[in-house]
Design a protein around this motif. Structure first.
Motif, PDB file in Angstrom:
ATOM      1  N   ILE A   1      16.793 -25.984  29.910  1.00  0.00           N
ATOM      2  CA  ILE A   1      16.963 -27.066  30.879  1.00  0.00           C
ATOM      3  C   ILE A   1      15.949 -26.907  32.014  1.00  0.00           C
ATOM      4  CG2 ILE A   1      18.532 -27.951  32.667  1.00  0.00           C
ATOM      5  CD1 ILE A   1      20.830 -27.340  30.628  1.00  0.00           C
ATOM      6  N   GLY A   2      15.698 -25.659  32.409  1.00  0.00           N
ATOM      7  CA  GLY A   2      14.733 -25.391  33.469  1.00  0.00           C
ATOM      8  C   GLY A   2      13.340 -25.878  33.122  1.00  0.00           C
ATOM      9  N   HIS A   3      12.944 -25.762  31.852  1.00  0.00           N
ATOM     10  CA  HIS A   3      11.634 -26.269  31.452  1.00  0.00           C
ATOM     11  C   HIS A   3      11.546 -27.783  31.635  1.00  0.00           C
ATOM     12  CE1 HIS A   3       9.775 -22.654  30.028  1.00  0.00           C
ATOM     13  NE2 HIS A   3      10.683 -22.408  29.101  1.00  0.00           N
TER      14      HIS A   3
ATOM     15  N   THR B   1       4.335 -17.268  33.379  1.00  0.00           N
ATOM     16  CA  THR B   1       4.730 -17.880  34.655  1.00  0.00           C
ATOM     17  C   THR B   1       5.748 -18.986  34.415  1.00  0.00           C
ATOM     18  OG1 THR B   1       2.593 -17.381  35.669  1.00  0.00           O
ATOM     19  CG2 THR B   1       3.911 -19.124  36.683  1.00  0.00           C
ATOM     20  N   ASP B   2       5.510 -19.819  33.406  1.00  0.00           N
ATOM     21  CA  ASP B   2       6.469 -20.871  33.063  1.00  0.00           C
ATOM     22  C   ASP B   2       7.827 -20.268  32.738  1.00  0.00           C
ATOM     23  OD1 ASP B   2       4.458 -22.754  33.322  1.00  0.00           O
ATOM     24  OD2 ASP B   2       4.046 -22.851  31.172  1.00  0.00           O
ATOM     25  N   GLU B   3       7.817 -19.192  31.960  1.00  0.00           N
ATOM     26  CA  GLU B   3       9.074 -18.563  31.556  1.00  0.00           C
ATOM     27  C   GLU B   3       9.809 -17.984  32.764  1.00  0.00           C
ATOM     28  OE1 GLU B   3      10.098 -18.249  27.642  1.00  0.00           O
ATOM     29  OE2 GLU B   3       9.474 -20.028  28.726  1.00  0.00           O
ATOM     30  N   ALA B   4       9.072 -17.362  33.668  1.00  0.00           N
ATOM     31  CA  ALA B   4       9.701 -16.800  34.858  1.00  0.00           C
ATOM     32  C   ALA B   4      10.320 -17.900  35.714  1.00  0.00           C
ATOM     33  CB  ALA B   4       8.677 -16.002  35.665  1.00  0.00           C
ATOM     34  N   GLU B   5       9.618 -19.028  35.830  1.00  0.00           N
ATOM     35  CA  GLU B   5      10.165 -20.144  36.607  1.00  0.00           C
ATOM     36  C   GLU B   5      11.427 -20.699  35.947  1.00  0.00           C
ATOM     37  OE1 GLU B   5       6.961 -22.894  36.911  1.00  0.00           O
ATOM     38  OE2 GLU B   5       6.018 -21.843  38.605  1.00  0.00           O
ATOM     39  N   ALA B   6      11.414 -20.801  34.612  1.00  0.00           N
ATOM     40  CA  ALA B   6      12.605 -21.295  33.915  1.00  0.00           C
ATOM     41  C   ALA B   6      13.766 -20.315  34.058  1.00  0.00           C
ATOM     42  CB  ALA B   6      12.288 -21.542  32.443  1.00  0.00           C
TER      43      ALA B   6
ATOM     44  N   VAL C   1      19.080 -19.170  36.559  1.00  0.00           N
ATOM     45  CA  VAL C   1      19.970 -18.427  37.457  1.00  0.00           C
ATOM     46  C   VAL C   1      20.689 -19.379  38.406  1.00  0.00           C
ATOM     47  CG1 VAL C   1      20.029 -16.798  39.392  1.00  0.00           C
ATOM     48  CG2 VAL C   1      18.707 -16.242  37.340  1.00  0.00           C
ATOM     49  N   LEU C   2      19.936 -20.246  39.051  1.00  0.00           N
ATOM     50  CA  LEU C   2      20.531 -21.160  40.022  1.00  0.00           C
ATOM     51  C   LEU C   2      21.458 -22.179  39.360  1.00  0.00           C
ATOM     52  CD1 LEU C   2      17.400 -21.823  42.269  1.00  0.00           C
ATOM     53  CD2 LEU C   2      19.293 -20.236  42.693  1.00  0.00           C
TER      54      LEU C   2
END
Length: 284
Positions: free
Chosen positions: A120-122, A175-180, A185-186
């Protein structure tokens, strides 16, 4: 304009379609249309689980997370692929796929919620759309055709279908994966689920990669995952106010009943050595 791309010809796509030529901005309507068209292709090619107990559970869990995000207005849709491979992927516009093999590894509710929250984050970050914007339209069309249909008779295209559909398309940077991960988490916290299932599932997958990599290969090819992501996710969770973690769901009987029901269904196809997608193939 367009020409038939069956055989050796290629379809040429313009900004008037949902497939976007580099340099054209992608609106949300185009994003959703593109995702829907791609989902139709995927759904006609992949073996999906249609059991209502399974599909309803994943849909409800996914929606409980997606509706906490800044893109709650999307018509989010969730699908379970009947594959023993461990994988999950997201298409633009809110179309999320999770393989049966990943659910089988997610021993608790918070682990599956974290995996869904990551995909979902992606979508929330519009990473798939950015890939669309960077690619030439004709190349994108050919790439998707090879990945999502049987128009390209190659081992890589066949493997992409067998292990999870859009693996060749959904290639994200670290970087994309870390952002997702951060989005996950949130978002799971907002949905009332404990985020500590995210690094727990990561650890289990890394351990399986060491002992039995075949079923894990596609996941790691399309989702770069190393120990540093686990450390970063745990650090991010540890930095939260402890009160934010109080009373969050880790597991419940309904999740275990869901997994037991999935285990009772006919098994999906076993992965074969020739179906693996190597990192070199993904970089081509």
């Amino acid at each position: 304009m367009r020409r038939s791309w069956f055989g050796t010809s290629v379809r040429v796509l313009t900004c008037a379609t949902a497939f976007v030529v580099a340099g054209c901005e992608v609106s949300q309507d185009s994003e959703v249309q593109y995702g829907r068209q791609s989902a139709e292709q995927i759904n006609s090619q992949l073996a999906l689980v249609h059991d209502p107990i399974i599909t309803n559970y994943v849909r409800d869990l996914g929606l409980s997370i997606a509706r906490t995000t800044s893109r709650a207005d999307l018509d989010w849709q969730f699908f379970v692929v009947n594959s023993r491979e461990v994988n999950a992927f997201a298409l633009p516009g809110g179309f999320i796929y999770v393989n049966r093999g990943l659910i089988e590894r997610a021993q608790k509710l918070d682990e599956l919620a974290g995996a869904l929250g990551h995909e979902i984050g992606h979508v929330v970050r519009r990473r798939s759309v950015e890939q669309m914007e960077k690619r030439n339209g004709a190349n994108l069309a050919v790439g998707l055709g090879c990945t999502l249909t049987r128009l390209c008779n190659s081992d890589v295209a066949q493997a992409a279908l067998q292990v999870g559909g859009a693996a060749l398309f959904a290639r994200y940077s670290r970087t994309d994966e870390a952002e997702a991960d951060s989005e996950a988490v949130l978002n799971v916290i907002a949905a009332g689920v404990d985020p500590r299932g995210i690094p727990t599932l990561f650890e289990r997958l890394i351990e399986e990669r060491r002992s039995a990599p075949l079923r894990i290969a596609a996941f790691f090819a399309s989702h770069p995952l190393e120990e540093d992501r686990i450390v970063a996710t745990r650090r991010e969770i540890a930095a939260l106010d402890p009160r934010q973690l109080e009373g969050l769901r880790v597991d419940d009987p309904s999740y275990q009943a869901f997994r037991a029901h999935l285990a009772s269904l006919p098994a999906g196809p076993e992965p074969r050595p020739q179906d693996q997608i190597s990192p070199d193939q993904l970089r081509r």
